[in-house]
Design an enzyme around this catalytic site. Structure first.
Site, PDB file in Angstrom:
ATOM      1  NE  ARG A 132      10.837   3.158  -4.143  1.00  0.00           N
ATOM      2  CZ  ARG A 132       9.882   3.533  -3.300  1.00  0.00           C
ATOM      3  NH1 ARG A 132       9.137   4.571  -3.550  1.00  0.00           N
ATOM      4  NH2 ARG A 132       9.653   2.839  -2.225  1.00  0.00           N
TER       5      ARG A 132
ATOM      6  NE  ARG B 280       5.446   9.570  -4.710  1.00  0.00           N
ATOM      7  CZ  ARG B 280       5.405   9.396  -3.397  1.00  0.00           C
ATOM      8  NH1 ARG B 280       4.426   9.934  -2.701  1.00  0.00           N
ATOM      9  NH2 ARG B 280       6.330   8.694  -2.771  1.00  0.00           N
TER      10      ARG B 280
ATOM     11  NE  ARG C 274       0.145   6.802  -7.664  1.00  0.00           N
ATOM     12  CZ  ARG C 274      -0.958   6.758  -6.914  1.00  0.00           C
ATOM     13  NH1 ARG C 274      -2.139   6.855  -7.485  1.00  0.00           N
ATOM     14  NH2 ARG C 274      -0.874   6.604  -5.605  1.00  0.00           N
TER      15      ARG C 274
ATOM     16  CG  ASP D  83       5.821  -1.394  -3.974  1.00  0.00           C
ATOM     17  OD1 ASP D  83       6.311  -0.250  -4.034  1.00  0.00           O
ATOM     18  OD2 ASP D  83       5.726  -2.030  -2.921  1.00  0.00           O
TER      19      ASP D  83
ATOM     20  CE1 TYR E 132       6.986  -0.856   4.278  1.00  0.00           C
ATOM     21  CE2 TYR E 132       8.737  -2.207   3.362  1.00  0.00           C
ATOM     22  CZ  TYR E 132       8.219  -0.964   3.674  1.00  0.00           C
ATOM     23  OH  TYR E 132       8.933   0.170   3.381  1.00  0.00           O
TER      24      TYR E 132
END
Ligand code: 1CP
Length: 352
Positions: free
Chosen positions: A27, A31, A40, A76, A153
């Site tokens: 990752r 962020r 973003r 992703d 998921y």
């Protein structure tokens, strides 16, 4: 082309001698970087994933800003279920979400076959653009979700507290679960092969929810499918990394999956892992991501301890899971610098 930096990660994955330990961070494009947040702020997540120029820009950010030894394409794991026909939304503050999760056999049967070259062309375009922009500075990692984790998921609809729906399928609807896992496996194989053809130089398979399973279930519903993917996508010079989070107690099984590198989460004792894997694969990891909240001096100390425990050769330094969004950039850089500097002391360049 033969820039030694570019080969550091690939050589370590294959257990070859390297002058220092390579490092990247799961990752790493995300962020915690203000430069990521700035982009973003103007684009929703899936628009970013589907715009090769934006993918290229944010993928390169951690290479330039914290100096990692690899780029991992910004995307992703959930692009595969979307390509199989499931509507995917990103809800602010909640993360990814499938408004119509799989419930019945008909839902599984209705999933589309994926032709990655067409359905996921935007990923392949980004891989090609990135290889051009990187110009062999560092290798490009492509990735896929593992079938079990993607199924989790698709059946739950999103992240979940106890994943009871997918876990109940494992016990009460194993045939339906196998039908689903088979479809995802075929999609993932096509996707990874297309990514390699487009230019991905290393592949990581994320099995983030492997640790939900029991030992037999892990073998049957997670590991066997991951092993099949590895067998069907293997190329001579493209190392494969399998990261099964929470599965550290089953390393003796995991090491048989055919991956060149086994990713370890932070719960795994390094010495135990080295014994269980017995040199059959390289190892990746595994500093606890929350260690990066500490001050850089301590980060260096723990990183040095970790490097010593892995012993140099056959190690790819990483965290034990993704970097957290509120880690200071300086602390991420401290981890990367510590790996680069401290591993040099571990592996002094042989004098010629
Ligand atoms: O709001 C934002 O900006 C989006 C946050 C975000 C980001 C930056 C998501 C949503 N995905 C990503 C990128 C991403 N996802 C990468 C980029 C490349 C890099 O590593 O730099 C990768 C490799 C992933 C893979 C991924 N997505 C995994 C496997 C890794 C892991 O963390 O275990 C998983 C489980 C996902 C699902 C997902 N996507 C995003 C979130 C918040 C989640 C977790 C959802 C949940 O379980 O609740």
């Amino acid at each position: 082309m033969n820039d030694s930096k570019n080969h550091l990660l690939i050589d370590a994955c294959f257990g070859r001698e390297v002058e220092r330990t390579p490092v990247w961070i799961m990752r790493q494009a995300g962020r915690y970087l203000p430069e990521y947040r700035a982009i973003r702020a103007d684009h929703d997540f899936m628009t970013m994933c589907k715009t090769p120029e934006l993918v290229t820009e944010v993928t390169l950010q951690p290479v330039d800003i914290i100096g990692v030894d690899a780029a991992i394409i910004f995307s992703d794991i959930l692009v595969i279920p979307e390509a199989m026909g499931m509507e995917l939304q990103f809800v602010k503050g909640k993360g990814p979400w499938f408004p119509s999760p799989l419930r019945e056999a008909a839902d599984v049967n209705n999933l589309r076959l994926v032709n990655a070259e067409e359905d996921l062309k935007y990923v392949m375009d980004a891989v090609k653009m990135l290889r051009g922009e990187l110009n062999d500075r560092v290798p490009l990692i492509g990735f896929s979700g593992a079938p079990w984790t993607l199924a989790a998921y698709m059946v739950e609809g999103g992240g979940s507290k106890n994943f009871k729906t997918i876990k109940s399928w494992r016990w009460s609807r194993p045939d339906l679960l196998h039908t689903l896992l088979r479809k995802i496996t075929d999609a993932a194989v096509d996707y990874i092969n297309a990514k390699i053809d487009a230019g991905a130089q290393v592949i990581q398979i994320f099995d983030s929810w492997a640790g939900l399973l029991d030992e037999e279930g892990y073998q049957e519903f997670a590991l066997d499918y991951a092993s099949e993917i590895i067998a069907r996508t293997r190329r001579p010079e493209v190392p494969m990394i399998y990261f099964a989070k929470g599965a550290g107690i089953w390393l003796d099984r995991t090491v048989e999956c055919g991956a060149d590198v086994i990713g370890l989460d932070w719960t795994v004792n390094i010495e135990t892992a080295r014994q269980a894997t017995a040199g059959k694969a390289s190892l990746q990891g595994n500093l606890d991501p929350t260690a990066l909240y500490a001050d850089p001096k301590e980060i260096r100390q723990w990183t040095r301890d970790m490097l010593r425990a892995f012993g140099g050769r056959g190690h790819v330094a990483n965290l034990g899971h993704g970097i957290l969004p509120d880690i200071p950039v300086d602390h991420a850089r401290a981890f990367v610098d510590a790996v680069k500097e401290e591993s040099l002391k571990l592996n002094p360049t042989p004098s010629i």
